[in-house]
Design a protein around this motif. Structure first.
Motif, PDB file in Angstrom:
ATOM      1  N   THR A  70      81.617  80.782  41.772  1.00  0.00           N
ATOM      2  CA  THR A  70      82.462  79.704  42.298  1.00  0.00           C
ATOM      3  C   THR A  70      82.797  78.716  41.180  1.00  0.00           C
ATOM      4  O   THR A  70      82.254  78.810  40.066  1.00  0.00           O
ATOM      5  CB  THR A  70      81.733  78.945  43.429  1.00  0.00           C
ATOM      6  OG1 THR A  70      80.568  78.322  42.862  1.00  0.00           O
ATOM      7  CG2 THR A  70      81.346  79.862  44.575  1.00  0.00           C
ATOM      8  N   ASP A  71      83.662  77.766  41.497  1.00  0.00           N
ATOM      9  CA  ASP A  71      83.967  76.717  40.517  1.00  0.00           C
ATOM     10  C   ASP A  71      82.707  75.951  40.131  1.00  0.00           C
ATOM     11  O   ASP A  71      82.509  75.612  38.965  1.00  0.00           O
ATOM     12  CB  ASP A  71      85.020  75.753  41.081  1.00  0.00           C
ATOM     13  CG  ASP A  71      86.400  76.383  41.164  1.00  0.00           C
ATOM     14  OD1 ASP A  71      86.645  77.396  40.469  1.00  0.00           O
ATOM     15  OD2 ASP A  71      87.246  75.862  41.918  1.00  0.00           O
ATOM     16  N   GLU A  72      81.849  75.678  41.120  1.00  0.00           N
ATOM     17  CA  GLU A  72      80.591  74.986  40.839  1.00  0.00           C
ATOM     18  C   GLU A  72      79.698  75.843  39.933  1.00  0.00           C
ATOM     19  O   GLU A  72      79.039  75.336  39.020  1.00  0.00           O
ATOM     20  CB  GLU A  72      79.858  74.634  42.136  1.00  0.00           C
ATOM     21  CG  GLU A  72      78.558  73.901  41.935  1.00  0.00           C
ATOM     22  CD  GLU A  72      78.692  72.508  41.339  1.00  0.00           C
ATOM     23  OE1 GLU A  72      77.648  71.919  41.006  1.00  0.00           O
ATOM     24  OE2 GLU A  72      79.820  72.009  41.164  1.00  0.00           O
ATOM     25  N   GLY A  73      79.677  77.145  40.165  1.00  0.00           N
ATOM     26  CA  GLY A  73      78.916  78.047  39.310  1.00  0.00           C
ATOM     27  C   GLY A  73      79.440  78.049  37.886  1.00  0.00           C
ATOM     28  O   GLY A  73      78.661  78.053  36.926  1.00  0.00           O
ATOM     29  N   ARG A  74      80.762  78.020  37.736  1.00  0.00           N
ATOM     30  CA  ARG A  74      81.349  77.955  36.392  1.00  0.00           C
ATOM     31  C   ARG A  74      81.003  76.628  35.706  1.00  0.00           C
ATOM     32  O   ARG A  74      80.747  76.589  34.505  1.00  0.00           O
ATOM     33  CB  ARG A  74      82.868  78.152  36.458  1.00  0.00           C
ATOM     34  CG  ARG A  74      83.276  79.610  36.558  1.00  0.00           C
ATOM     35  CD  ARG A  74      84.775  79.784  36.436  1.00  0.00           C
ATOM     36  NE  ARG A  74      85.475  79.524  37.685  1.00  0.00           N
ATOM     37  CZ  ARG A  74      85.522  80.347  38.720  1.00  0.00           C
ATOM     38  NH1 ARG A  74      84.892  81.503  38.663  1.00  0.00           N
ATOM     39  NH2 ARG A  74      86.180  80.035  39.804  1.00  0.00           N
ATOM     40  N   ARG A  75      80.995  75.547  36.481  1.00  0.00           N
ATOM     41  CA  ARG A  75      80.633  74.242  35.917  1.00  0.00           C
ATOM     42  C   ARG A  75      79.196  74.269  35.396  1.00  0.00           C
ATOM     43  O   ARG A  75      78.925  73.865  34.257  1.00  0.00           O
ATOM     44  CB  ARG A  75      80.791  73.143  36.966  1.00  0.00           C
ATOM     45  CG  ARG A  75      80.508  71.741  36.398  1.00  0.00           C
ATOM     46  CD  ARG A  75      80.355  70.691  37.478  1.00  0.00           C
ATOM     47  NE  ARG A  75      79.185  70.899  38.313  1.00  0.00           N
ATOM     48  CZ  ARG A  75      77.919  70.650  37.951  1.00  0.00           C
ATOM     49  NH1 ARG A  75      77.652  70.200  36.746  1.00  0.00           N
ATOM     50  NH2 ARG A  75      76.925  70.854  38.783  1.00  0.00           N
ATOM     51  N   VAL A  76      78.285  74.784  36.222  1.00  0.00           N
ATOM     52  CA  VAL A  76      76.873  74.856  35.827  1.00  0.00           C
ATOM     53  C   VAL A  76      76.703  75.794  34.637  1.00  0.00           C
ATOM     54  O   VAL A  76      75.962  75.501  33.703  1.00  0.00           O
ATOM     55  CB  VAL A  76      75.996  75.294  37.024  1.00  0.00           C
ATOM     56  CG1 VAL A  76      74.604  75.681  36.587  1.00  0.00           C
ATOM     57  CG2 VAL A  76      75.945  74.186  38.058  1.00  0.00           C
ATOM     58  N   LEU A  77      77.422  76.898  34.646  1.00  0.00           N
ATOM     59  CA  LEU A  77      77.356  77.835  33.525  1.00  0.00           C
ATOM     60  C   LEU A  77      77.822  77.154  32.238  1.00  0.00           C
ATOM     61  O   LEU A  77      77.206  77.316  31.181  1.00  0.00           O
ATOM     62  CB  LEU A  77      78.209  79.070  33.813  1.00  0.00           C
ATOM     63  CG  LEU A  77      78.170  80.171  32.767  1.00  0.00           C
ATOM     64  CD1 LEU A  77      76.760  80.715  32.592  1.00  0.00           C
ATOM     65  CD2 LEU A  77      79.124  81.286  33.155  1.00  0.00           C
ATOM     66  N   GLY A  78      78.886  76.371  32.324  1.00  0.00           N
ATOM     67  CA  GLY A  78      79.380  75.648  31.155  1.00  0.00           C
ATOM     68  C   GLY A  78      78.346  74.692  30.590  1.00  0.00           C
ATOM     69  O   GLY A  78      78.288  74.471  29.376  1.00  0.00           O
ATOM     70  N   GLU A  79      77.512  74.128  31.472  1.00  0.00           N
ATOM     71  CA  GLU A  79      76.476  73.200  31.014  1.00  0.00           C
ATOM     72  C   GLU A  79      75.232  73.924  30.502  1.00  0.00           C
ATOM     73  O   GLU A  79      74.564  73.436  29.592  1.00  0.00           O
ATOM     74  CB  GLU A  79      76.073  72.271  32.158  1.00  0.00           C
ATOM     75  CG  GLU A  79      77.155  71.286  32.547  1.00  0.00           C
ATOM     76  CD  GLU A  79      76.748  70.396  33.706  1.00  0.00           C
ATOM     77  OE1 GLU A  79      75.572  70.436  34.125  1.00  0.00           O
ATOM     78  OE2 GLU A  79      77.614  69.665  34.205  1.00  0.00           O
ATOM     79  N   LYS A 108      81.929  86.956  33.342  1.00  0.00           N
ATOM     80  CA  LYS A 108      82.558  87.898  32.407  1.00  0.00           C
ATOM     81  C   LYS A 108      83.140  89.123  33.104  1.00  0.00           C
ATOM     82  O   LYS A 108      84.199  89.607  32.731  1.00  0.00           O
ATOM     83  CB  LYS A 108      81.544  88.351  31.355  1.00  0.00           C
ATOM     84  CG  LYS A 108      81.221  87.296  30.342  1.00  0.00           C
ATOM     85  CD  LYS A 108      80.296  87.835  29.279  1.00  0.00           C
ATOM     86  CE  LYS A 108      80.091  86.815  28.182  1.00  0.00           C
ATOM     87  NZ  LYS A 108      79.295  87.358  27.078  1.00  0.00           N
ATOM     88  N   ARG A 109      82.431  89.640  34.113  1.00  0.00           N
ATOM     89  CA  ARG A 109      82.825  90.898  34.749  1.00  0.00           C
ATOM     90  C   ARG A 109      83.675  90.728  35.995  1.00  0.00           C
ATOM     91  O   ARG A 109      84.281  91.664  36.456  1.00  0.00           O
ATOM     92  CB  ARG A 109      81.575  91.688  35.138  1.00  0.00           C
ATOM     93  CG  ARG A 109      80.710  92.093  33.988  1.00  0.00           C
ATOM     94  CD  ARG A 109      81.041  93.487  33.584  1.00  0.00           C
ATOM     95  NE  ARG A 109      80.182  93.946  32.533  1.00  0.00           N
ATOM     96  CZ  ARG A 109      79.476  95.056  32.588  1.00  0.00           C
ATOM     97  NH1 ARG A 109      79.479  95.792  33.662  1.00  0.00           N
ATOM     98  NH2 ARG A 109      78.751  95.419  31.553  1.00  0.00           N
ATOM     99  N   LYS A 169      71.957  84.025  33.431  1.00  0.00           N
ATOM    100  CA  LYS A 169      72.364  85.395  33.069  1.00  0.00           C
ATOM    101  C   LYS A 169      73.202  86.022  34.181  1.00  0.00           C
ATOM    102  O   LYS A 169      74.207  86.674  33.910  1.00  0.00           O
ATOM    103  CB  LYS A 169      71.133  86.259  32.778  1.00  0.00           C
ATOM    104  CG  LYS A 169      70.522  85.991  31.433  1.00  0.00           C
ATOM    105  CD  LYS A 169      69.225  86.713  31.158  1.00  0.00           C
ATOM    106  CE  LYS A 169      69.068  88.060  31.752  1.00  0.00           C
ATOM    107  NZ  LYS A 169      67.793  88.715  31.428  1.00  0.00           N
ATOM    108  N   LEU A 170      72.809  85.822  35.430  1.00  0.00           N
ATOM    109  CA  LEU A 170      73.567  86.388  36.547  1.00  0.00           C
ATOM    110  C   LEU A 170      74.932  85.724  36.663  1.00  0.00           C
ATOM    111  O   LEU A 170      75.946  86.411  36.859  1.00  0.00           O
ATOM    112  CB  LEU A 170      72.780  86.240  37.847  1.00  0.00           C
ATOM    113  CG  LEU A 170      73.171  87.206  38.948  1.00  0.00           C
ATOM    114  CD1 LEU A 170      71.992  87.462  39.861  1.00  0.00           C
ATOM    115  CD2 LEU A 170      74.342  86.753  39.740  1.00  0.00           C
ATOM    116  N   LEU A 171      74.992  84.413  36.514  1.00  0.00           N
ATOM    117  CA  LEU A 171      76.281  83.719  36.545  1.00  0.00           C
ATOM    118  C   LEU A 171      77.179  84.169  35.393  1.00  0.00           C
ATOM    119  O   LEU A 171      78.389  84.372  35.587  1.00  0.00           O
ATOM    120  CB  LEU A 171      76.071  82.201  36.488  1.00  0.00           C
ATOM    121  CG  LEU A 171      75.467  81.551  37.724  1.00  0.00           C
ATOM    122  CD1 LEU A 171      75.158  80.084  37.454  1.00  0.00           C
ATOM    123  CD2 LEU A 171      76.373  81.716  38.937  1.00  0.00           C
TER     124      LEU A 171
END
Length: 124
Positions: free
Chosen positions: A69-78, A19-20, A12-14
């Motif tokens: 971060t890019d890693e955060g976006r990757r994890v969020l995508g999963e 989004k924001r 949720k935080l990621l």
């Protein structure tokens, strides 16, 4: 989610940051109605795992902006599809009328909570 180093709360935080865009910890705490310390601890863990980064605010050097971060976006995508599946499974048990009634009931409860003066409600 745990296999990717995430949880429902972390996702949720990621998602919020995705989004924001970058935000101050205080703004994140306000949005989620959490204590600042709780949010700081969550950000610390996400930063330690490389999912978010803190950078100086351009307008106030005392403040840090938190960004995904890019890693955060990757994890969020999963993990986001898993989070969405969980939400769908829980709220999918309700038909449209029941979801509307639940939404209305929760709105009334939130209004009542907002109206409390901060005193001990157990004695009322």
């Amino acid at each position: 989610m745990a296999e990717q180093g995430a949880s429902l709360a972390r996702t949720k935080l990621l998602l919020f940051l995705h989004k924001r865009g970058p935000a101050r910890a205080a703004d994140i705490a306000d949005f989620f109605d959490n204590a600042p310390r709780t949010v700081t601890e969550a950000i610390d863990g996400l930063e330690r795992d490389g999912f978010v980064a803190r950078t100086p605010d351009a307008h106030d050097r005392r403040v840090k902006q938190v960004s995904i971060t890019d890693e955060g976006r990757r994890v969020l995508g999963e993990t986001e599809p898993l989070r969405q599946d969980l939400i769908d499974a829980v709220f999918g048990a309700l038909d449209a009328d029941e979801r509307a009634q639940l939404s209305s009931t929760l709105a009334k409860l939130l209004t009542a909570l907002d109206g409390l003066d901060g005193g001990d409600t157990r004695t009322r």
